[in-house]
Design an enzyme around this catalytic site. Structure first.
Site, PDB file in Angstrom:
ATOM      1  N   GLU A   1      15.624  10.334 -22.018  1.00 52.83           N
ATOM      2  CA  GLU A   1      16.261   9.022 -21.867  1.00 52.83           C
ATOM      3  C   GLU A   1      15.451   7.979 -22.639  1.00 52.83           C
ATOM      4  OE1 GLU A   1      16.952   7.920 -17.782  1.00 52.83           O
ATOM      5  OE2 GLU A   1      17.825   5.985 -18.332  1.00 52.83           O
ATOM      6  N   ASN A  32      20.261   6.059 -16.546  1.00 51.20           N
ATOM      7  CA  ASN A  32      20.702   4.693 -16.291  1.00 51.20           C
ATOM      8  C   ASN A  32      20.881   3.914 -17.602  1.00 51.20           C
ATOM      9  OD1 ASN A  32      20.490   5.310 -13.592  1.00 51.20           O
ATOM     10  ND2 ASN A  32      18.501   4.337 -13.311  1.00 51.20           N
ATOM     11  N   ASN A  54      27.027   8.237 -16.132  1.00 57.63           N
ATOM     12  CA  ASN A  54      25.838   8.636 -15.379  1.00 57.63           C
ATOM     13  C   ASN A  54      25.830   7.960 -14.019  1.00 57.63           C
ATOM     14  OD1 ASN A  54      22.953   9.701 -15.191  1.00 57.63           O
ATOM     15  ND2 ASN A  54      22.588   7.520 -14.901  1.00 57.63           N
ATOM     16  N   GLU A  55      25.652   8.754 -12.962  1.00 61.44           N
ATOM     17  CA  GLU A  55      25.437   8.242 -11.596  1.00 61.44           C
ATOM     18  C   GLU A  55      26.321   7.032 -11.280  1.00 61.44           C
ATOM     19  OE1 GLU A  55      21.204   7.746 -10.848  1.00 61.44           O
ATOM     20  OE2 GLU A  55      20.942   9.910 -10.810  1.00 61.44           O
ATOM     21  N   TYR A 103      15.833  14.458  -6.743  1.00 59.80           N
ATOM     22  CA  TYR A 103      14.395  14.263  -6.960  1.00 59.80           C
ATOM     23  C   TYR A 103      13.695  14.417  -5.621  1.00 59.80           C
ATOM     24  CZ  TYR A 103      15.639  12.280 -11.521  1.00 59.80           C
ATOM     25  OH  TYR A 103      16.129  12.093 -12.793  1.00 59.80           O
ATOM     26  N   GLU A 122      19.948  16.412 -13.519  1.00 61.89           N
ATOM     27  CA  GLU A 122      18.681  15.709 -13.261  1.00 61.89           C
ATOM     28  C   GLU A 122      18.052  16.361 -12.042  1.00 61.89           C
ATOM     29  OE1 GLU A 122      18.404  11.409 -13.291  1.00 61.89           O
ATOM     30  OE2 GLU A 122      20.066  11.268 -14.719  1.00 61.89           O
ATOM     31  N   GLN A 135      12.150  14.309 -16.433  1.00 64.82           N
ATOM     32  CA  GLN A 135      12.552  14.266 -17.819  1.00 64.82           C
ATOM     33  C   GLN A 135      11.560  15.106 -18.624  1.00 64.82           C
ATOM     34  OE1 GLN A 135      13.759  10.361 -19.162  1.00 64.82           O
ATOM     35  NE2 GLN A 135      14.768   9.857 -17.250  1.00 64.82           N
TER      36      GLN A 135
HETATM   37  O1  AHR Z   1      15.410   9.996 -14.425  1.00 64.66           O
HETATM   38  C1  AHR Z   1      15.250   8.670 -14.032  1.00 64.66           C
HETATM   39  C2  AHR Z   1      16.553   8.056 -13.553  1.00 64.66           C
HETATM   40  O2  AHR Z   1      16.939   8.704 -12.376  1.00 64.66           O
HETATM   41  C3  AHR Z   1      17.744   8.216 -14.443  1.00 64.66           C
HETATM   42  O3  AHR Z   1      17.823   7.234 -15.428  1.00 64.66           O
HETATM   43  C4  AHR Z   1      18.898   8.067 -13.489  1.00 64.66           C
HETATM   44  O4  AHR Z   1      20.042   8.750 -13.910  1.00 64.66           O
HETATM   45  C5  AHR Z   1      18.339   8.564 -12.176  1.00 64.66           C
HETATM   46  O5  AHR Z   1      18.572   7.682 -11.151  1.00 64.66           O
END
Ligand code: AHR
Length: 513
Positions: free
Chosen positions: A32, A77, A177-178, A249, A297, A358
């Site tokens: 990103e 994002n 995205n999201e 995450y 992700e 990432q």
């Molecule tokens: O990976 C960091 C962020 O986490 C990304 O930009 C977003 O898609 C997610 O919330």
């Protein structure tokens, strides 16, 4: 915690007919425009190892070694405010823009052409995300035509004028995205996003019906709209997409390391629930189409630190490439990453794509210092070894294991394992999630060959589970040979120390050997 059996009965690897193919896209990554990921990360024109276009050669080497198949780009994002046209054409004429997602300045020195050049160097395939936050179908179609067009049109002429006559040939596309997240520029309700994603997918497929399209699922299983979001979005897009995304995450919270070590149970539940919903939507339409998961992700990310410290940067400042989300990963984090990979492989019948989020500096397995070295974080090792050793087909493994109590998930198996098979042999990936107990593992491998030798074995474990690799001590943590792996009478045995991850490669014993 239940006591471990002193000599557990041998666990079983599923029979050959229970195997399923492994799509290498599961070993994807994610780059990103964020912090020092691109600028002062992969791209640093003044660096001694930089190529003519400014990409660091030492980083390229490490990304190759990591073994990353596809790379999702440019966000995240970031993509929800991105104008892709800013990143093409003469670099000196590209506009500087505010990046509202990360409160930074985007110089646009790197865009589609430069990133594609970098991907050619690292040997990975491009997976592009379109902006469905501040933009819509028309701009997605423009980008598609610019990237993949092969007939004489204005966009194709511009691409050629910018130095690329041949199409980029991007097959996998993320529809935003999201879009469920309040933090996302242009966040929408499931009904609004589902309708926009369906319109965009249909239009993109008019250009090329063979594109592989990913619609946004929930940005986390903990989102209040999780489940309903997937159902509604798929009810709009079911016929027009191939994948639904999952994002997750994990981090150690409130000092509860044992709970953190159970993170893969959450990923397992997440996948099962999304598959169930996708198949319910299919059943309601009388369809046998199977929507696949793009887990695009996933990682360990100390989000609570980001929210508490970094998220409060002064509003008037818009730095270029600030140090953001630069988590330093411990051995324990790497063990969790290894377990998450085991879980993705266990579900490879439905997870056909995944992206470690990432890659460089930003919650990445690779770190760099401007003008200085690049090094491997602890999380580099389970990824590179799994990517290198995983074979073409996945086999489930049932191990005899003790359990421990998790406040979120109840009784959790201490050991988790998966196997892969190919013509060259069998690979096993194992994790011991216990904070205190070693785990003796025995697995019957006889059903998969007349006899095996241990060709390679790797163990990730340190007495100090918070050990890290840093600029000053970049090789503090490394996997070591996993001594003590033995095969006797067709049964593999090994003892996994607490908080450890291991990979074992078995190759057929030569006849008469
Ligand atoms: O990976 C960091 C962020 O986490 C990304 O930009 C977003 O898609 C997610 O919330």
């Amino acid at each position: 915690m239940t006591p471990p059996a002193s000599h557990p009965a041998p666990g079983r690897i599923g029979p050959a007919d229970s195997s399923f193919p492994l799509d290498r896209r599961v070993f994807g990554g994610f780059v990103e425009h964020l912090g020092r990921h691109i600028y002062d990360g992969i791209h640093e024109p003044g660096h001694p190892s930089a190529d003519a276009r400014g990409f660091r050669g030492d980083v390229i080497e490490l990304v190759r070694e990591l073994g990353v198949s596809t790379i999702r780009y440019p966000g995240g994002n970031f993509v929800s405010g991105y104008r892709w046209e800013d990143g093409v054409g003469p670099v000196a004429e590209r506009p500087r823009r505010l990046d509202l997602a990360w409160h930074s300045t985007e110089t646009n020195e790197v865009g589609l052409h430069e990133f594609s050049h970098w991907l050619d160097q690292v040997g990975s395939e491009l997976m592009l995300a379109v902006n469905l936050g501040t933009r819509g179908t028309a701009e997605a179609l423009d980008l598609l035509e610019y990237a993949n067009g092969a007939v004489d049109t204005e966009w194709v002429r511009r691409r050629a004028a910018h130095g690329r006559a041949e199409p980029f040939g991007v097959t996998m596309w993320c529809l935003g995205n999201e879009m469920d997240g309040w933090w996302q520029l242009g966040a929408r309700s499931a009904a609004e996003y589902g309708a926009l994603a369906a319109r965009t997918a249909r239009a993109m497929r008019r250009f090329d019906p063979h594109l592989q399209l990913v619609v946004c699922g929930s940005s986390a299983r903990s989102m209040p709209t999780f489940g309903e979001w997937e159902r509604e979005v798929l009810s709009h897009t079911f016929d027009d997409v191939d994948f639904i995304s999952c994002h997750a995450y994990y981090e150690e919270r409130d000092g509860d390391a044992q709970e953190f070590l159970a993170s893969a149970v959450d990923m397992d539940l997440f996948i099962r629930q999304v598959v169930e919903i996708a198949d319910e939507v299919a059943a309601a339409r009388g369809s046998d189409k199977r929507i696949m998961i793009s887990f695009d992700e996933w990682n360990v990310w100390y989000q609570s630190r980001w929210n508490a410290i970094e998220g409060t940067q002064p509003l008037g400042e818009w730095p270029v490439a600030p140090r953001l989300l630069e988590d330093v990963y411990t051995v324990q984090d790497a063990v969790v990453v290894g377990d998450l990979l085991i879980t993705l492989l266990q579900h490879a019948d439905r997870v056909a794509s995944a992206s470690l989020a990432q890659l460089v500096n930003v919650i990445g397995p690779i770190m760099t210092e401007p003008g200085g070295p690049a090094w491997r974080q602890t999380t580099f090792f389970p990824f590179s070894l799994t990517s290198r050793l995983a074979g073409a087909r996945v086999l489930p493994v049932a191990v005899e294991t003790s359990t421990f109590r998790s406040s979120r998930f109840g009784e959790v198996p201490t050991v988790n394992a998966v196997a892969t098979v190919d013509d060259g042999g069998l690979s096993l990936f194992l994790v011991n999630r216990s904070l205190e107990e070693s785990a003796e593992v025995r697995i019957d491998v006889a059903g998969h060959g007349a006899g095996f030798d241990v060709a390679e074995s790797h163990l990730l474990h340190e007495a100090d589970r918070y050990a890290v690799n840093t600029l000053d001590d970049p090789d503090r943590v490394r996997p070591r040979p996993f001594d003590g792996v033995a095969i006797d009478g067709g049964v593999l045995s090994a003892t996994l120390p607490p908080v450890s991850w291991a990979a074992v490669r078995l190759t057929p014993r030569p006849v008469g050997g």
